[in-house]
Design a protein around this motif. Structure first.
Motif, PDB file in Angstrom:
ATOM      1  N   ASP B 248       0.827  -1.216   0.000  1.00  0.00           N
ATOM      2  CA  ASP B 248       0.000   0.000   0.000  1.00  0.00           C
ATOM      3  C   ASP B 248       0.855   1.257   0.000  1.00  0.00           C
ATOM      4  O   ASP B 248       1.851   1.347   0.712  1.00  0.00           O
ATOM      5  N   GLY B 249       0.422   2.230  -0.744  1.00  0.00           N
ATOM      6  CA  GLY B 249       1.009   3.567  -0.675  1.00  0.00           C
ATOM      7  C   GLY B 249       2.466   3.621  -1.067  1.00  0.00           C
ATOM      8  O   GLY B 249       3.258   4.253  -0.385  1.00  0.00           O
ATOM      9  N   ASP B 250       2.828   2.978  -2.190  1.00  0.00           N
ATOM     10  CA  ASP B 250       4.249   2.966  -2.519  1.00  0.00           C
ATOM     11  C   ASP B 250       4.596   3.804  -3.739  1.00  0.00           C
ATOM     12  O   ASP B 250       5.684   3.708  -4.259  1.00  0.00           O
ATOM     13  N   ILE B 251       3.656   4.664  -4.193  1.00  0.00           N
ATOM     14  CA  ILE B 251       3.986   5.437  -5.390  1.00  0.00           C
ATOM     15  C   ILE B 251       3.389   6.842  -5.407  1.00  0.00           C
ATOM     16  O   ILE B 251       2.278   7.056  -4.922  1.00  0.00           O
ATOM     17  N   VAL B 258      -0.485  18.755 -10.384  1.00  0.00           N
ATOM     18  CA  VAL B 258      -0.756  18.046  -9.132  1.00  0.00           C
ATOM     19  C   VAL B 258       0.091  16.778  -9.016  1.00  0.00           C
ATOM     20  O   VAL B 258       0.877  16.469  -9.900  1.00  0.00           O
ATOM     21  N   CYS B 259      -0.061  16.072  -7.888  1.00  0.00           N
ATOM     22  CA  CYS B 259       0.557  14.756  -7.728  1.00  0.00           C
ATOM     23  C   CYS B 259      -0.512  13.754  -7.327  1.00  0.00           C
ATOM     24  O   CYS B 259      -1.414  14.085  -6.566  1.00  0.00           O
ATOM     25  N   LEU B 260      -0.366  12.529  -7.814  1.00  0.00           N
ATOM     26  CA  LEU B 260      -1.260  11.461  -7.415  1.00  0.00           C
ATOM     27  C   LEU B 260      -0.467  10.505  -6.533  1.00  0.00           C
ATOM     28  O   LEU B 260       0.663  10.165  -6.875  1.00  0.00           O
ATOM     29  N   ALA B 261      -1.041  10.111  -5.409  1.00  0.00           N
ATOM     30  CA  ALA B 261      -0.355   9.134  -4.558  1.00  0.00           C
ATOM     31  C   ALA B 261      -1.260   7.938  -4.356  1.00  0.00           C
ATOM     32  O   ALA B 261      -2.464   8.071  -4.144  1.00  0.00           O
ATOM     33  N   GLY B 262      -0.701   6.756  -4.478  1.00  0.00           N
ATOM     34  CA  GLY B 262      -1.479   5.544  -4.297  1.00  0.00           C
ATOM     35  C   GLY B 262      -0.567   4.435  -3.865  1.00  0.00           C
ATOM     36  O   GLY B 262       0.595   4.679  -3.602  1.00  0.00           O
ATOM     37  N   THR B 263      -1.082   3.309  -3.868  1.00  0.00           N
ATOM     38  CA  THR B 263      -2.473   2.891  -3.983  1.00  0.00           C
ATOM     39  C   THR B 263      -2.729   1.801  -2.959  1.00  0.00           C
ATOM     40  O   THR B 263      -1.789   1.266  -2.365  1.00  0.00           O
ATOM     41  N   ASP B 282      -5.936   7.537   4.836  1.00  0.00           N
ATOM     42  CA  ASP B 282      -4.938   7.621   5.909  1.00  0.00           C
ATOM     43  C   ASP B 282      -3.700   6.799   5.573  1.00  0.00           C
ATOM     44  O   ASP B 282      -2.570   7.251   5.759  1.00  0.00           O
ATOM     45  N   ILE B 283      -3.941   5.585   5.066  1.00  0.00           N
ATOM     46  CA  ILE B 283      -2.815   4.705   4.739  1.00  0.00           C
ATOM     47  C   ILE B 283      -1.942   5.340   3.659  1.00  0.00           C
ATOM     48  O   ILE B 283      -0.731   5.479   3.809  1.00  0.00           O
ATOM     49  N   VAL B 284      -2.577   5.767   2.563  1.00  0.00           N
ATOM     50  CA  VAL B 284      -1.811   6.305   1.444  1.00  0.00           C
ATOM     51  C   VAL B 284      -1.120   7.615   1.850  1.00  0.00           C
ATOM     52  O   VAL B 284       0.054   7.835   1.535  1.00  0.00           O
TER      53      VAL B 284
END
Lengths: 398, 500
Positions: B248-251, B258-263, B282-284
């Motif tokens: 989870d949340g490694d990119i 803008v920036c996209l953060a996931g996933t 919260d996790i991302v």
């Protein structure tokens, strides 16, 4: 460092801060009002919503939960506060009309009606049901006002567009202050070919003296005319706050405008002074008592982080209704998100209940359990709690 | 009744890619999409053109496909790809052993890497966590999925192919057990069109099994929801990955301003009933903050979620399922194409068309890897200086979209759907998320007679509801302030709460 001393220092230049300052300066106190700048409520319609749930807004107070701030103020004191507000406005160029004991319906820009209580006199004829025979006049290029929304909902209605050569509410309002523009507009209205006698306009009839503009328009065209409150930036909201500010200054209240509080000086359980961030030397404002009227989230009195909510001036303990996952309903149109309950818990003397500060009073939407959107009680609650906190402060100081 | 050779169901990257491939090989076709282009996973992913490095350790085959396609797309889709480069960042506590395996696997697969010291990495991306131990540079890129679909469909549209967006396939027409066409219903007029074809291609991603069922077959898949958040600022100019096994949340991917953060990765069953859980946010957000500390203090615009249509796995963590793809011949005139990735859409289209050309006696081989996407020269970008001169004409202040832009889209595609205007102009994509400009765009549609005031109010209500679903999971800070202001407009000033 410039230092000044006052009896009472009010932090927040929205409706509740102004009403608290007006109450105290009428009682002879030396007051200062501190504001970061034009308040968020100058984005409002300028109408005073008191409580939308019953025909008589004041009787509805009895049905509110025990912890709602209106219950603490009490029905009678709310009524007196609203009357006091009307008295103040009567002496300005934007007098209000309406009865604190009777709600009214006014027309909105999308042709729906909205429940409110006291309205600027320019909206005196804006009742939804009186709108049965109306002609809507709007302005070419105005971005947030589409008259067809209104005419599609009202059977006997029509609309036309006037070219004011400018396209924002603010610049159109400014043009209405020019005599030649007003004359041109009047003759255009006189030539209008419409069977509908009442004319509705977006609220742009000048910034300083809208009633004078409206009366001239009305007498020269022989028509009933009223304003419809628009989306922000809203001229009636700006008029209201400009009037409250100048009448307070005339009454001797000092106003620090555009200057946020940067630090607080405490001694034991008392606040001694606040320091203001100014462009030149910082100024320190001393007071015997302080009133917090900094508003809720939109105004910046409260700030939510991912996990908590802070009060931004004194770092008072904040009541937060559960974890963030529960702050908002899933449905946009279901009123009453839990987060609306967030705020400062107060005791009977309008002091923060969970703080040891003795000379601090709290009013307006920052008070916990206000639930302003749910109850449609924004300005009404600000007026009532502003006066009530000022009265509690008066009792303490005298 | 419309007659054609091939009906493609699905206007995501795969469907649009198939349409273009068929065009270049001279096979007539119709593409039918129930929403706008990039309606499913294509439009709800992180817009990453993989270098393949993310998959090298568990799925070298998919990783190899990624790097091959990465090189091709940088060449043929220049206006869709931003050659940002990417970093895999190792933070204190992340396994050194994984790093060694990672480097070795990249070499095996043919993904170029360069190991950077913290100071060199910080020179490239100044907002990176200064406590990092090292970074590995790979050729990751940012890609605009919507534009990619539009351009692929452009070729088809301009060379005789049919493209129907906002048409939902409600029936597969069969004769003697064979699929001979589809019935598609117009979302707005409810009118039904029947399209007859020799072959039907099911390229509907997460909806693949539903469409297969209409023809009496099955296309079993594992569906996995992935949620992302959007920050209001471009905090990095490179793609930032965490150097550890996929989790989870490694990119973090930069995209426009803008920036996209996931996933995240959560198994789901119904692709139409998904929403972001605030806990996923919260996790991302927590993970993104570890890579770029400023993520913690930057305003988030909203969250969104998409469904990965993965190949069927027996059980276990869906992250371990191959990102490869599969073509199923249902032996009744329908083919389904399942699995895969945005990065490999072109290859998927090539293999799909290879599988059916025999039916048409066509011997032309695929040229999509060599011929650049048509229509790219018409894309002008976002000339800010020009737009600022037209301030009176601006409808969307966040993205500087003018009234002419909005009218242009309404008139050219004849839409009543606010999303179509958003996708094509960026209206409502900024911090207020359409809180102010959608009302205006609908007012304009009304003025030029496209919708009635009643329809317009209905569309506005639907829009506000949909908008809130995206914003709700990430509401705190300045975005919470903005949301309460928007609420006070629609529920306060306009009182849309009582008037249905």
């Amino acid at each position: 460092m410039i230092a000044r001393e006052y009896d009472v220092v009010v932090i927040g230049g929205g409706m509740s801060g102004f009403m608290a300052s007006h109450t105290l300066s009428r009682k002879g106190y030396k007051t200062a009002l501190i504001s970061q700048g034009d308040p968020v409520c100058s984005l409002s319609t300028g109408c005073i919503d008191v409580l939308s749930r019953s025909k008589d807004p004041l009787s509805g107070i009895r049905e509110l939960p025990d912890d709602h701030p209106y219950r603490l103020v009490g029905e009678k004191a709310v009524e007196e506060a609203l009357q006091f507000f009307s008295q103040i406005m009567d002496k300005t160029a934007i007098p209000y009309t309406g009865d604190p004991r009777e709600n009214r319906e006014i027309l909105t820009p999308v042709g729906t009606t909205k429940t409110t209580c006291l309205v600027p006199r320019t909206m005196a004829h804006a009742q939804g049901d009186a709108g049965d025979y109306i002609h809507v006049v709007s302005f070419k290029g105005l971005k947030d006002f589409y008259p067809s929304y209104i005419t599609s909902r009202i059977a006997n209605s029509s609309f036309s567009l006037f070219d004011a050569k400018v396209t924002s509410t603010l610049s159109i309002a400014t043009r209405f202050e020019e005599k030649p523009f007003l004359d041109e507009f009047i003759s255009w209205i006189q030539d209008l070919d419409t069977p509908f006698g009442t004319i509705a306009l977006p609220a742009v009839l000048g910034m300083r003296k809208p009633m004078a503009v409206l009366e001239e328009l009305s007498s020269k065209t022989g028509r009933v005319i009223f304003e419809i409150p628009t989306l922000p930036p809203s001229i009636p909201g700006m008029r209201l706050f400009r009037a409250l500010k100048s009448t307070l200054q005339q009454a001797g209240g000092h106003v620090y405008w555009g200057k946020p509080v940067s630090s607080v000086e405490r001694r034991g359980s008392r606040i001694e002074a606040v320091t203001l961030a100014t462009s030149g030397r910082p100024s320190r404002v001393y007071g015997r008592a302080f009133i917090l009227a900094s508003g809720s989230f939109v105004s910046g009195g409260l700030f939510a982080s991912r996990t908590s909510v802070q009060e931004t001036v004194f770092d008072l303990p904040v009541f937060v209704p559960g974890p963030r996952t529960d702050w908002f309903n899933h449905d946009f149109f279901t009123p009453g998100h839990a987060i609306e309950k967030a705020g400062i818990l107060i005791g009977p003397s309008f002091r923060p209940r969970e703080s040891d500060l003795e000379n601090l009073f709290v009013c307006g939407s920052i008070i916990a359990h206000s639930e302003i959107m749910k109850n449609h009680c924004g300005h009404g609650l600000a007026i009532a709690t502003g006066c009530a906190a000022a009265n509690a402060c008066d009792k303490e100081l005298s | 009744m419309i007659k054609t050779d091939v009906v493609i169901i699905g206007g995501g990257a795969t469907g649009c890619g198939i349409a273009r491939d068929l065009t270049l090989r001279g096979i007539h076709h119709y593409l039918v999409e129930k929403g706008d282009f990039a309606n499913g996973a294509t439009g709800a992913c992180h817009g990453l053109l993989h270098s393949g490095a993310r998959y090298v350790t568990n799925d070298p085959e998919a990783a190899h496909e990624c790097i091959t396609e990465n090189i091709i797309l940088r060449k043929i889709a220049k206006k869709c790809v931003e050659v940002t480069g990417g970093l895999f960042v190792r933070l204190p506590g992340d396994s050194r052993r994984f790093r060694d395996t990672f480097l070795k696997s990249c070499e095996d697969v043919g993904i170029p890497t360069e190991v950077l010291s913290p100071s060199r990495a910080l020179d490239l991306v100044e907002n990176l966590n200064p406590a990092m131990e090292e970074a590995i540079r790979v050729p990751d890129c940012s890609i605009d999925p919507f534009r990619l679909c539009m351009l692929n469909a452009f070729t088809s549209r301009h060379r005789g192919g049919g493209v129907l967006i906002h048409h939902k396939v409600i029936e597969i027409v069969k004769e003697k057990g064979r699929c001979i066409g589809v019935k598609a219903q117009d979302r707005f007029s409810s009118q039904v069109k029947e399209i007859r074809a020799k072959i039907i291609i099911n390229a509907t991603g997460a909806w693949g099994d539903q469409i297969a069922h209409l023809s009496g077959s099955e296309a079993p898949m594992t569906l996995s929801k992935g949620s992302l958040i959007i920050s209001n600022h471009r905090l990095t100019n490179m793609v930032i990955n965490r150097l550890r096994p996929p989790s989870d949340g490694d990119i973090i991917v930069p995209n426009e301003a803008v920036c996209l953060a996931g996933t995240t990765s959560v198994p789901v069953t119904d692709p139409d009933a998904i929403e972001v859980d605030p806990r996923e946010v919260d996790i991302v957000a927590t993970q993104a903050e570890q890579l770029i500390p400023k993520f913690g203090t930057t305003r988030l615009i909203r969250a969104y979620t998409g469904v990965r249509p993965l190949l069927k796995a027996p059980s276990g963590d869906s992250r371990n399922i191959s990102r490869g793809f599969q073509i199923i011949d249902h032996n009744n005139g329908m083919f389904s194409i399942l699995g895969g990735k945005l990065s490999t859409y072109r290859l998927m289209a090539e293999k799909m068309v290879d599988a059916i050309v025999g039916h048409f006696g066509v011997k032309v081989s695929c040229t999509t890897a060599d011929v650049p996407l048509e229509g790219q020269e018409e894309l002008s970008g976002y000339p800010l200086s020009k737009r600022l001169k037209e301030m009176d004409n601006i409808v969307c202040e966040c993205e500087l979209v003018t009234r002419d832009d909005v009218e242009g889209v309404i008139n050219s595609i004849g839409t009543k759907h606010i999303g179509d205007i958003q996708h094509r102009t960026r209206l409502g994509m900024g911090p207020c998320q359409g809180g102010f400009c959608t009302y205006r765009a609908l007012g304009i549609m009304q003025e030029i007679g496209r919708v009635s005031p009643e329809e317009s109010m209905h569309i506005l209500r639907e829009f506000l509801q949909r908008r809130f679903r995206g914003i709700r999971p990430a509401l705190w800070g300045d975005q919470l302030r903005e949301e309460q202001l928007v609420e006070s407009i629609y529920l306060g000033i306009l009182n849309m709460e009582q008037h249905q």
